[in-house]
Write an enzyme that holds these catalytic residues in place. Sequence first.
Site, PDB file in Angstrom:
ATOM      1  N   SER A 167      82.638  61.083  -3.416  1.00 52.35           N
ATOM      2  CA  SER A 167      82.967  59.930  -4.258  1.00 52.35           C
ATOM      3  C   SER A 167      81.911  59.837  -5.348  1.00 52.35           C
ATOM      4  O   SER A 167      80.779  60.304  -5.163  1.00 52.35           O
ATOM      5  CB  SER A 167      82.936  58.650  -3.419  1.00 52.35           C
ATOM      6  OG  SER A 167      83.041  57.500  -4.236  1.00 52.35           O
ATOM      7  N   TYR A 214      78.617  52.726   2.745  1.00 55.57           N
ATOM      8  CA  TYR A 214      79.602  53.661   2.172  1.00 55.57           C
ATOM      9  C   TYR A 214      78.929  54.633   1.203  1.00 55.57           C
ATOM     10  O   TYR A 214      79.111  55.860   1.302  1.00 55.57           O
ATOM     11  CB  TYR A 214      80.726  52.894   1.467  1.00 55.57           C
ATOM     12  CG  TYR A 214      81.752  53.804   0.828  1.00 55.57           C
ATOM     13  CD1 TYR A 214      82.579  54.607   1.613  1.00 55.57           C
ATOM     14  CD2 TYR A 214      81.886  53.882  -0.562  1.00 55.57           C
ATOM     15  CE1 TYR A 214      83.512  55.464   1.040  1.00 55.57           C
ATOM     16  CE2 TYR A 214      82.817  54.723  -1.146  1.00 55.57           C
ATOM     17  CZ  TYR A 214      83.626  55.514  -0.344  1.00 55.57           C
ATOM     18  OH  TYR A 214      84.548  56.363  -0.924  1.00 55.57           O
TER      19      TYR A 214
END
Length: 274
Positions: free
Chosen positions: A143, A156
């Site tokens: 990501s 995250y």
Amino acid sequence: MYDYRGTTTLVTGASRGIGSACARALARRGSNLVLVARSAPALDRLAGEIRAEHPVNTLVLDADLADPAGPGTVADALRERHVSVDLLVNNAGTGSVGPFFGRPFEQSLRSVDVNVTGLMRMTRLIGADMLERGSGGIINVGSTAAFQPMPYQASYSGTKAFVLYFTEALAQELRGTGVRVMGAHPGATGTGFFDSTTAVMDPRVTDSPESVAERTLDDFARGRAASYPGRALHRWTTWVPRLLPRTAVTRAVAVVNRKAGFHEVQDVMSGPAS
Ligand SMILES: NC(=O)c1ccc[n+]([C@@H]2O[C@H](COP(=O)([O-])OP(=O)(O)OC[C@H]3O[C@@H](n4cnc5c(N)ncnc54)[C@H](OP(=O)(O)O)[C@@H]3O)[C@@H](O)[C@H]2O)c1
């Protein structure tokens, strides 16, 4: 150029979002599929739709990749069926959004179990066969969250930083072995990633899972070491943290995420976290 026709690709997290878009894009390119996630009905539905449209084989394996035994059950099932995987797409992922101390701890732990430990176990189990054969590929879906610490998405972004470093290091280790490793780093993508919380993505800067899947597969086919399958803005945001002091960047991300309301995120179904 890598030719997907007649190959077999295993996609984790194929039941929805980027994973299911990836599976459909792979079927269009002629790859046979192994579809992995926990939701067997969704995987069966997807496999049925793909089989109706494309002359490829699809195998559904439901497994919980957060469970230490999950990846092993996938590898065992492949061995029993004599299925050899040419390309592994480690896409399954989950994330906690909100203040670390204000959200259920279980969500943060699960993101480590799936995004880090599950991905590593799948890489080890499926990659070992590739290494033995001297051919294969691995795409790890990271990501843009990997490139800077993200307050209110602390665990995250931490898991995705792991994916970035692990993937790039492994790619170098495996140079010359016939096994190619690529990291894919989407930016905000319009999936159900924030579902069941009050957090929302800004639709003005959100890509579609279909375009992210296609660009990721194009980049792998071209032999790229890293893929930034989102819009140019998302690629650009991965450069800023490399140029500025990390404390300044982290403060700026905290401001942006507070503006987005991530500091007071609640579960839609069950109300505020206790
Ligand atoms: N959406 C974004 O903005 C964005 C941006 C950058 C990167 N990414 C990354 O892209 C990947 C896909 O995200 P997405 O947006 O498509 O998310 P999503 O729509 O929430 O889909 C997540 C997928 O992961 C699977 N999964 C979750 N926990 C699992 C577990 N314990 N065992 C097996 N499978 C599990 C889910 O299937 P089941 O629930 O059926 O198990 C589902 O198929 C993730 O790695 C995510 O971090 C997403």
